[in-house]
Design a protein around this motif. Structure first.
Motif, PDB file in Angstrom:
ATOM      1  N   GLY A 276       3.516 -16.182 -56.498  1.00 54.28           N
ATOM      2  CA  GLY A 276       3.141 -15.218 -57.490  1.00 54.28           C
ATOM      3  C   GLY A 276       2.509 -13.978 -56.953  1.00 54.28           C
ATOM      4  N   ILE A 278       3.380 -12.425 -54.058  1.00 58.38           N
ATOM      5  CA  ILE A 278       4.311 -11.157 -53.927  1.00 58.38           C
ATOM      6  C   ILE A 278       4.929 -10.443 -55.056  1.00 58.38           C
ATOM      7  N   GLU A 279       4.760 -10.914 -56.202  1.00 56.97           N
ATOM      8  CA  GLU A 279       5.069 -10.283 -57.398  1.00 56.97           C
ATOM      9  C   GLU A 279       4.039  -9.533 -58.107  1.00 56.97           C
ATOM     10  N   GLY A 280       2.669  -9.604 -57.516  1.00 56.17           N
ATOM     11  CA  GLY A 280       1.607  -8.953 -58.032  1.00 56.17           C
ATOM     12  C   GLY A 280       0.828  -9.716 -59.086  1.00 56.17           C
ATOM     13  N   ASP A 281       1.130 -11.092 -59.185  1.00 55.42           N
ATOM     14  CA  ASP A 281       0.391 -11.743 -60.276  1.00 55.42           C
ATOM     15  C   ASP A 281      -1.180 -11.814 -59.619  1.00 55.42           C
ATOM     16  N   GLN A 309       7.396  -7.840 -47.861  1.00 54.32           N
ATOM     17  CA  GLN A 309       7.563  -9.046 -48.498  1.00 54.32           C
ATOM     18  C   GLN A 309       7.265  -8.493 -50.087  1.00 54.32           C
ATOM     19  N   THR A 310       7.084  -7.459 -50.211  1.00 53.47           N
ATOM     20  CA  THR A 310       7.001  -6.866 -51.621  1.00 53.47           C
ATOM     21  C   THR A 310       7.258  -5.399 -51.604  1.00 53.47           C
ATOM     22  N   THR A 311       7.343  -4.913 -52.874  1.00 54.34           N
ATOM     23  CA  THR A 311       7.811  -3.524 -53.074  1.00 54.34           C
ATOM     24  C   THR A 311       6.354  -2.464 -53.020  1.00 54.34           C
ATOM     25  N   THR A 314       5.412  -2.314 -56.566  1.00 56.72           N
ATOM     26  CA  THR A 314       4.478  -3.313 -57.080  1.00 56.72           C
ATOM     27  C   THR A 314       2.986  -3.115 -56.800  1.00 56.72           C
ATOM     28  N   LYS A 318      -0.354  -2.377 -59.325  1.00 55.77           N
ATOM     29  CA  LYS A 318      -1.532  -3.046 -59.028  1.00 55.77           C
ATOM     30  C   LYS A 318      -2.614  -2.075 -58.947  1.00 55.77           C
TER      31      LYS A 318
END
Length: 398
Positions: A276, A278-281, A309-311, A314, A318
Motif C-alpha cells: 500500500g 507505493i499507492e500512498g496508503d 516505484q510510484t508517481t 502520488t 500526499k
C-alpha cells in the motif's frame, strides 16, 4: 556591605557581544534582569559605569560567550560565524532569529573549545578526510556512507524506535571525529540542520524541535555536505538566494542521504512487504517509516519516486496533506527530560567526555566546564553517570 569590584572590560566588547547575539538593549536587559539604562551605561565609553565580574559572567551566558572574551582589547575576528554555515532557502543574512545566531555561536564556541582542549591534553584531534564528488552515483556513495558508519540494513530494521535510530546514527557519525550538537530554540521552518564542514572537528548542528526521523535524514544530508567539502565542493550561500551550484549541491546531498538511509535493493524489498505504501496508503507508509526504516513517510515516498516505484502525482498529493499537519514534530511532554540528559543531547557524548577529561586532568577550570556545557558544576556527577547509560536509557532524550 562590601561593594562588588568592577570588571575591567571595554564597553565596546559588551556592545559587540550583544549585537552579535542579535539582541537589542531591551531584550538583553530583560534576559539579564537589568534596567535597560544600566546596560546602556555599561556599553557607553563616557559613563564610567562598569559591571561586576558576576554580571559579566551572566551576560556571557546570555550572549553565549566565554568570560575571557570580554577582557580582550578588540572583538575576535578569526572567523565570521555567518560565513560558516548553510541555511534553508529564504533565510538570508541579518534576518535570522537571535535564537539561531545563539545556536550557531554555541556550536562554534564548543568546536573551538574542543580543539583547544585537545591541545591542552597533548592529544591530536580526530581528522576526517573521507570525500565525495557531486558526479558520483548516489547509490555508490550511499553504500560508502553506510560502510563508513558501520550500520547494516538488518541493524537498522531492528532498532526499536526512531529515537533509538537517531541515537545510533548520531553515535556512528561522532565516532568519525565529527561533533554533532543539537539546539531546539528555533523553529524547524527556519533551520533543520547546519554543517560547519571544515576540519579538524567539523560540526553538524541539528534542530531538536524536529521529529527524530527528520533529524536522521538531516544528519545524513549534512554528513554528505562534509564529504563534498572534503572533495573540494562546498556551498557559498549567505548571499541571499542560493546560486545554481549551491542548489545542485543541495540536491546531490539529498540524493546521497536518501541512498544511505534507504539503499535501493534492501529498500525496495522491504517496501514490497507493505504494497500500500507505493499507492500512498498512509497506514502502510507510517508502519514502514516508524516501525521498520525509521525515516519520515515523506522521505520514503520521495525515494520511491526517485526509484520509479510510484508517481510524482502520488507524492505531491500526499505531501499537500502532510504540510497541513503537525505530526512531524516530536511530542512535547510535561517538564522534559532531566538536565543531565539535556546536556548530553545538546553537546554530544564526545564533547562532554572531552570536557570532563580536561577537568579531571586540570586542563580546564570549573568555570570553563560551566561555560562549555551550560550548567552549574553541582550537576557534574549526574552528567558523569549519564555518560555510561544502560540499554535504552537515552532513547527519549533527544
Amino acid at each position: 556591605m562590601a561593594r562588588s569590584i568592577p570588571a575591567l572590560v571595554k564597553p565596546k566588547m559588551l556592545t559587540w557581544a550583544r549585537e552579535r547575539s542579535g539582541l537589542s538593549i531591551d531584550a538583553a536587559a530583560a534576559k539579564a534582569k537589568l534596567a535597560p539604562a544600566m546596560l546602556l551605561a555599561w556599553e557607553s565609553e563616557s559613563s564610567g559605569d562598569r559591571p561586576s565580574i558576576a554580571q559579566v559572567r551572566k551576560l556571557g551566558e546570555i550572549y553565549k560567550r566565554p568570560l575571557a572574551v570580554f577582557f580582550l582589547p578588540e572583538p575576535q575576528r578569526t572567523f565570521d560565524a555567518q560565513k560558516e554555515f548553510r541555511r534553508l532557502p529564504g533565510v538570508t543574512p541579518q534576518n535570522e532569529s537571535s535564537e539561531m545566531r545563539l545556536a550557531l555561536r554555541t556550536a562554534l564556541f564548543r568546536r573551538e573549545a574542543a580543539r583547544e582542549l585537545y591541545k591542552q591534553l597533548g592529544e591530536p584531534a580526530p581528522v576526517f578526510t573521507e570525500a565525495a564528488q557531486p558526479g558520483e552515483d548516489p547509490e555508490v556513495v550511499g553504500g560508502r556512507i553506510r560502510a563508513m558508519l558501520g550500520i547494516d540494513w538488518k541493524t537498522q530494521l531492528a532498532w526499536k524506535s526512531p529515537y533509538a535510530a537517531l541515537n545510533a546514527w548520531r553515535a556512528a557519525v561522532e565516532r568519525l571525529g565529527i561533533l554533532v550538537f543539537q539546539s531546539g530554540e528555533m523553529g524547524v521552518k527556519e533551520m533543520r540542520g547546519i554543517s560547519i564542514p571544515h576540519g579538524p572537528l567539523p560540526v553538524i548542528l541539528l534542530n531538536s524541535a524536529d521529529a527524530p526521523h527528520g533529524r536522521i535524514f538531516t544528519l545524513l544530508h549534512e554528513f554528505a555536505h562534509i564529504l563534498l567539502t572534503n572533495g573540494g565542493h562546498e556551498t557559498s550561500s549567505l548571499e541571499g538566494k542560493k546560486n545554481p551550484e549551491d542548489q545542485r549541491l543541495e540536491r546531490v546531498s539529498n540524493r546521497f542521504a536518501a541512498a544511505a538511509l534507504m539503499p535501493r535493493h534492501e529498500f525496495i524489498e522491504e517496501v514490497l512487504r507493505y504494497p500500500g505504501a507505493i499507492e500512498g496508503d498512509e497506514d502502510s507508509l507510517r508502519k514502514l517509516a516508524f516501525r521498520r526504516i525509521k525515516a519520515s513517510p515523506e522521505a520514503i515516498l520521495r525515494r520511491l519516486v526517485e526509484l520509479r516505484q510510484t508517481t510524482r502525482g502520488t507524492y505531491r498529493m500526499k505531501r499537500r496533506g502532510w504540510l497541513e499537519r503537525s505530526w512531524y514534530s516530536p511530542p512535547q511532554g510535561e517538564g522534559g527530560p532531566p538536565l543531565e540528559v539535556r546536556i548530553l543531547a545538546s553537546a554530544g557524548r564526545p564533547f562532554v567526555s572531552l570536557v570532563l577529561d580536561g577537568y579531571k586532568r586540570n586542563a580546564v577550570s570549573s568555570s570553563d566546564v560551566s561555560d562549555y556545557l551550560g550548567m552549574q558544576l553541582k550537576y557534574l556527577d549526574r552528567v558523569e553517570r549519564q555518560l555510561a547509560p544502560g540499554p535504552g536509557q537515552m532513547e527519549a532524550a533527544i
